[in-house]
Design a protein around this motif. Structure first.
Motif, PDB file in Angstrom:
ATOM      1  N   LEU A 166       0.835  -1.206   0.000  1.00 40.20           N
ATOM      2  CA  LEU A 166       0.000   0.000   0.000  1.00 40.20           C
ATOM      3  C   LEU A 166       0.870   1.257   0.000  1.00 40.20           C
ATOM      4  O   LEU A 166       0.569   2.233  -0.694  1.00 40.20           O
ATOM      5  CB  LEU A 166      -0.913   0.008   1.227  1.00 40.20           C
ATOM      6  N   VAL A 167       1.954   1.219   0.770  1.00 42.30           N
ATOM      7  CA  VAL A 167       2.870   2.369   0.818  1.00 42.30           C
ATOM      8  C   VAL A 167       3.551   2.562  -0.530  1.00 42.30           C
ATOM      9  O   VAL A 167       3.742   3.691  -0.987  1.00 42.30           O
ATOM     10  CB  VAL A 167       3.917   2.194   1.934  1.00 42.30           C
ATOM     11  N   GLU A 168       3.919   1.455  -1.155  1.00 38.57           N
ATOM     12  CA  GLU A 168       4.565   1.544  -2.469  1.00 38.57           C
ATOM     13  C   GLU A 168       3.664   2.278  -3.463  1.00 38.57           C
ATOM     14  O   GLU A 168       4.140   3.084  -4.273  1.00 38.57           O
ATOM     15  CB  GLU A 168       4.891   0.146  -2.991  1.00 38.57           C
ATOM     16  N   LYS A 169       2.374   2.005  -3.398  1.00 40.82           N
ATOM     17  CA  LYS A 169       1.426   2.696  -4.280  1.00 40.82           C
ATOM     18  C   LYS A 169       1.428   4.194  -3.988  1.00 40.82           C
ATOM     19  O   LYS A 169       1.433   5.021  -4.913  1.00 40.82           O
ATOM     20  CB  LYS A 169       0.020   2.117  -4.080  1.00 40.82           C
ATOM     21  N   GLU A 170       1.438   4.564  -2.694  1.00 38.94           N
ATOM     22  CA  GLU A 170       1.476   5.975  -2.320  1.00 38.94           C
ATOM     23  C   GLU A 170       2.803   6.617  -2.704  1.00 38.94           C
ATOM     24  O   GLU A 170       2.846   7.777  -3.131  1.00 38.94           O
ATOM     25  CB  GLU A 170       1.240   6.119  -0.816  1.00 38.94           C
ATOM     26  N   TYR A 171       3.878   5.867  -2.552  1.00 39.57           N
ATOM     27  CA  TYR A 171       5.210   6.376  -2.910  1.00 39.57           C
ATOM     28  C   TYR A 171       5.289   6.659  -4.406  1.00 39.57           C
ATOM     29  O   TYR A 171       5.811   7.700  -4.837  1.00 39.57           O
ATOM     30  CB  TYR A 171       6.265   5.351  -2.498  1.00 39.57           C
ATOM     31  N   ASP A 172       4.755   5.746  -5.208  1.00 38.69           N
ATOM     32  CA  ASP A 172       4.741   5.947  -6.660  1.00 38.69           C
ATOM     33  C   ASP A 172       3.911   7.172  -7.031  1.00 38.69           C
ATOM     34  O   ASP A 172       4.270   7.933  -7.933  1.00 38.69           O
ATOM     35  CB  ASP A 172       4.189   4.703  -7.361  1.00 38.69           C
ATOM     36  N   ASN A 197       1.252  11.624   4.379  1.00 41.90           N
ATOM     37  CA  ASN A 197       0.125  10.768   4.774  1.00 41.90           C
ATOM     38  C   ASN A 197       0.558   9.308   4.871  1.00 41.90           C
ATOM     39  O   ASN A 197       0.144   8.583   5.785  1.00 41.90           O
ATOM     40  CB  ASN A 197      -1.020  10.910   3.771  1.00 41.90           C
ATOM     41  N   ALA A 198       1.384   8.871   3.925  1.00 40.91           N
ATOM     42  CA  ALA A 198       1.879   7.493   3.950  1.00 40.91           C
ATOM     43  C   ALA A 198       2.752   7.257   5.183  1.00 40.91           C
ATOM     44  O   ALA A 198       2.657   6.206   5.836  1.00 40.91           O
ATOM     45  CB  ALA A 198       2.668   7.198   2.675  1.00 40.91           C
ATOM     46  N   TYR A 202       1.665   4.587   7.976  1.00 43.42           N
ATOM     47  CA  TYR A 202       2.531   3.401   8.062  1.00 43.42           C
ATOM     48  C   TYR A 202       3.937   3.819   8.510  1.00 43.42           C
ATOM     49  O   TYR A 202       4.882   3.829   7.716  1.00 43.42           O
ATOM     50  CB  TYR A 202       2.584   2.688   6.710  1.00 43.42           C
ATOM     51  N   PRO A 203       4.081   4.193   9.779  1.00 40.29           N
ATOM     52  CA  PRO A 203       5.362   4.738  10.260  1.00 40.29           C
ATOM     53  C   PRO A 203       6.531   3.765  10.219  1.00 40.29           C
ATOM     54  O   PRO A 203       7.687   4.198  10.241  1.00 40.29           O
ATOM     55  CB  PRO A 203       5.043   5.154  11.698  1.00 40.29           C
ATOM     56  N   TYR A 204       6.271   2.469  10.152  1.00 37.17           N
ATOM     57  CA  TYR A 204       7.366   1.499  10.190  1.00 37.17           C
ATOM     58  C   TYR A 204       7.653   0.882   8.819  1.00 37.17           C
ATOM     59  O   TYR A 204       8.342  -0.131   8.714  1.00 37.17           O
ATOM     60  CB  TYR A 204       7.051   0.390  11.196  1.00 37.17           C
ATOM     61  N   THR A 205       7.156   1.488   7.767  1.00 37.30           N
ATOM     62  CA  THR A 205       7.357   0.944   6.436  1.00 37.30           C
ATOM     63  C   THR A 205       8.822   0.958   6.023  1.00 37.30           C
ATOM     64  O   THR A 205       9.595   1.833   6.451  1.00 37.30           O
ATOM     65  CB  THR A 205       6.534   1.730   5.404  1.00 37.30           C
ATOM     66  N   LYS A 206       9.176   0.026   5.174  1.00 35.96           N
ATOM     67  CA  LYS A 206      10.552  -0.032   4.663  1.00 35.96           C
ATOM     68  C   LYS A 206      10.832   1.120   3.700  1.00 35.96           C
ATOM     69  O   LYS A 206      11.987   1.365   3.344  1.00 35.96           O
ATOM     70  CB  LYS A 206      10.809  -1.373   3.977  1.00 35.96           C
ATOM     71  N   TYR A 207       9.782   1.813   3.283  1.00 40.52           N
ATOM     72  CA  TYR A 207       9.945   2.952   2.378  1.00 40.52           C
ATOM     73  C   TYR A 207      10.049   4.279   3.137  1.00 40.52           C
ATOM     74  O   TYR A 207       9.997   5.348   2.523  1.00 40.52           O
ATOM     75  CB  TYR A 207       8.763   3.032   1.411  1.00 40.52           C
ATOM     76  N   ARG A 208      10.216   4.222   4.427  1.00 39.56           N
ATOM     77  CA  ARG A 208      10.191   5.450   5.233  1.00 39.56           C
ATOM     78  C   ARG A 208      11.271   6.449   4.795  1.00 39.56           C
ATOM     79  O   ARG A 208      10.994   7.637   4.630  1.00 39.56           O
ATOM     80  CB  ARG A 208      10.355   5.107   6.714  1.00 39.56           C
ATOM     81  N   GLU A 209      12.488   5.980   4.629  1.00 36.88           N
ATOM     82  CA  GLU A 209      13.561   6.905   4.248  1.00 36.88           C
ATOM     83  C   GLU A 209      13.304   7.518   2.873  1.00 36.88           C
ATOM     84  O   GLU A 209      13.505   8.724   2.671  1.00 36.88           O
ATOM     85  CB  GLU A 209      14.911   6.191   4.253  1.00 36.88           C
TER      86      GLU A 209
END
Length: 277
Positions: A166-172, A197-198, A202-209
């Motif tokens: 889900l985060v990947e979709k927001e990141y894209d 918002n992402a 999802y504060p612990y996502t691997k995409y955080r950085e």
């Protein structure tokens, strides 16, 4: 005794051709020999012939409903769909099982596999993620019902992986806004909102950085392209974001990039006239 005879009879039958399966299946169904069909379904399931098991189980489930065999048949049918990689139908079948048998022998497994089947069936991140939300919800409910389950670790991993999708979709989406820049509006602001918002959800996502870096870059670009009256505030905002990134990721490979944006932002602020002037 009758059951043993049926098992022996079917063991010989299962070794025969597919043609014999079709003929004997029709014959036994016509005779309403549901004991035979049930044992046949189990034998097919055990021997990994799941499509045949599905055919038989779909015919006996209604007849066996309310009995121990009925409960086992529903679960076996769901597992057969799972083994056949028909994940959407498998998820529905597992849900049917635990709805019909909330305290059943297989309820723990049914709740877990319902979520797992939904997760496996989820599409690529750029597509609609409705099933991903459903998988997360299903597995969260599973953990509430069975917090000490042997499937707990796997369920938690799937939830984190699903959230990352889900985060990947927001990141894209955030990257797309960033790349659009000032085309037809202030897309840098949309990038910041989407990324933040992402991070909040999802504060612990691997995409955080990656998301945090995107916020830094977007805020800097927003300041660069701002009207004069807003430049000072937005450069200060960019400076604050740079320091926040450096504090959270002091060893990041992106520190050099962030330091460069920090320096440019601070230099731009020095060049702007004081608000009191």
């Amino acid at each position: 005794m009758k059951r043993n005879f049926i098992i022996i009879l079917f063991t010989a039958f299962v070794m025969s051709s597919c043609g014999n399966f079709t003929n004997l299946y029709k014959h036994k169904l016509a005779d309403k020999d549901y004991d035979y069909l049930y044992e046949a379904a189990k034998e097919y399931y055990v021997t990994g012939q799941y499509s045949q098991a599905i055919t038989l189980l779909n015919d006996v489930i209604t007849i066996l409903k309310g009995s121990d065999r009925g409960e086992e048949s529903v679960f076996m049918l769901a597992m057969s769909y799972l083994k056949e990689k028909d994940y959407a139908i498998a998820a529905q079948s597992f849900q049917q099982y635990y709805t019909s048998y909330p305290r059943g022998v297989y309820t723990e497994r049914a709740r877990f596999y319902a979520g797992k089947a939904l997760w496996i069936s989820t599409p690529e991140s750029q597509l609609d993620q409705a099933d991903t939300f459903k998988a997360i919800q299903e597995l969260q409910l599973f953990l509430e019902f069975f917090p000490n389950s042997i499937y707990r670790a796997e369920a938690e991993k799937i939830i984190f992986d699903a959230q990352d999708k889900l985060v990947e979709k927001e990141y894209d989406a955030a990257k797309l806004y960033y790349n659009l820049g000032t085309y037809l509006g202030n897309n840098f602001r949309s990038c910041v909102i989407c990324a933040q918002n992402a991070l909040k959800d999802y504060p612990y996502t691997k995409y955080r950085e990656e998301l945090s870096l995107l916020v830094v870059k977007a805020k800097y670009e927003e300041a660069v392209h701002s009207v004069h009256d807003k430049k000072a505030d937005r450069y200060r905002d960019a400076v604050d974001e740079c320091y926040a990134f450096k504090n959270e990721y002091p060893e990041s490979a992106n520190i050099k990039n962030v330091d460069e944006l920090l320096m440019k932002s601070e230099e731009a602020l020095k060049e702007l006239p004081d608000e009191d002037e």
